[in-house]
Design an enzyme around this catalytic site. Structure first.
Site, short mmCIF file in Angstrom:
data_model
loop_
_atom_site.label_atom_id
_atom_site.label_comp_id
_atom_site.label_asym_id
_atom_site.label_seq_id
_atom_site.Cartn_x
_atom_site.Cartn_y
_atom_site.Cartn_z
CB SER A 45 -79.83 51.79 1.94
OG SER A 45 -79.02 52.59 1.12
CG ASP A 83 -73.83 53.84 5.96
OD1 ASP A 83 -73.58 54.82 6.69
OD2 ASP A 83 -74.93 53.68 5.41
CE LYS A 113 -74.92 57.47 6.51
NZ LYS A 113 -75.65 56.48 7.33
CD GLU A 115 -77.52 53.50 11.15
OE1 GLU A 115 -78.17 52.97 12.09
OE2 GLU A 115 -77.75 53.28 9.95
CD GLU A 182 -83.16 57.43 7.80
OE1 GLU A 182 -81.92 57.23 7.86
OE2 GLU A 182 -83.94 56.64 7.25
#
Ligand code: KIV
Length: 257
Positions: A45, A83, A113, A115, A182
């Site tokens: 982000s 990330d 991390k 996704e 999320e």
């Protein structure tokens, strides 16, 4: 005492909620650490919050290395996770190992991390874990898939809820040390949390997760716009603008210095 993976797993066993916040530079990392958060996430982000992009997709590995190292220099106690940027890990397992390895070696953070919970993501988690790299999973709304999913709540149909639940369980079985949930319904997050031996970290997923994460720019009221589930604890945009206006006034009126 520095936070370790063992602390994080123990927190779940003891029912102690985990605090997780994002950071993008040295000062923010240092302040979050002084305030005592458990995990600091150098989330992608930062592409939106610090670099002004519309999505997380443009972030490069070089940019993540630069920001990750800056954050880590400010942190003494928290467990720091970066990330894996979009397309820095999805091409092959060896690309993922190379990327995650560079992040650990060049920034000093403790984990990464990624996704998704599809078969390739699971294999990637297993391989990274096998070579000693702690991995946090992330399911539900996955912002790197924004062009397919949008930013809407996921897991609303029974099929989708079952898929997200299976992905979270499979990530845990593959070796993930925690999973971000999320923007999914609270009941779904509760059910997943009760089934996993590892901590779930919720964002827009209700109050039943083992921990909560926010994008720090949202918490501080720095973001131009923020998701409906975020909470601002102060309005830094207003405070900064007022301080800058006052400085300008004083200089123009020859009151400062
Ligand atoms: O990049 C990020 O900030 C994240 C959080 C929203 C979990 O992935």
């Amino acid at each position: 005492m520095a936070i370790t993976l063992q602390h994080l797993i123990k927190a779940k066993q003891q029912g102690r909620p985990l605090t997780v916040l994002t950071a993008w530079d040295y000062a923010i990392g240092q302040l979050l650490d002084i305030a005592g958060v458990d995990i600091i996430l150098v989330g992608d982000s930062l592409a939106m919050v610090a670099l002004g992009h519309d999505t997380t997709l443009p972030l490069t590995l070089e940019q993540m290395l630069h920001h990750g190292a800056a954050v880590k220099r400010g942190v003494k106690r928290a467990f720091v996770v970066c990330d894996l940027p979009f397309l820095s890990y999805q091409e092959s397992i060896s690309q993922a190992i190379h990327t995650a390895g560079r992040i650990l070696k060049e920034t000093g953070v403790q984990g990464v991390k990624l996704e998704g919970g599809h078969p390739t993501a699971l294999e990637t988690v297993a391989q990274l874990t096998a070579i000693g790299i702690p991995v946090m999973g992330h399911v539900g709304l996955t912002p790197q898939s924004v062009h397919r999913l949008g930013y809407r709540q996921q897991g609303q149909t029974e099929t989708d809820a079952e898929r997200i639940s299976s992905e979270a369980i499979a990530l845990s079985e593959a070796g993930a040390f925690a999973v971000v949930l999320e923007h999914i319904p609270s009941d779904l997050a509760k059910a997943i949390t009760s089934q996993l031996p590892i901590p779930t970290i919720g964002i827009g997923a209700g109050s039943h997760c083992d921990g909560q994460v926010l994008v720090t720019a949202d918490l501080l009221g720095l973001s131009e716009k923020q998701p409906p589930f975020a909470k601002s604890y102060l309005n830094l945009r207003e405070l900064i603008t007022e301080a800058v206006k006052e400085f300008s006034r004083e200089v123009r009126d020859q009151k400062f210095p």
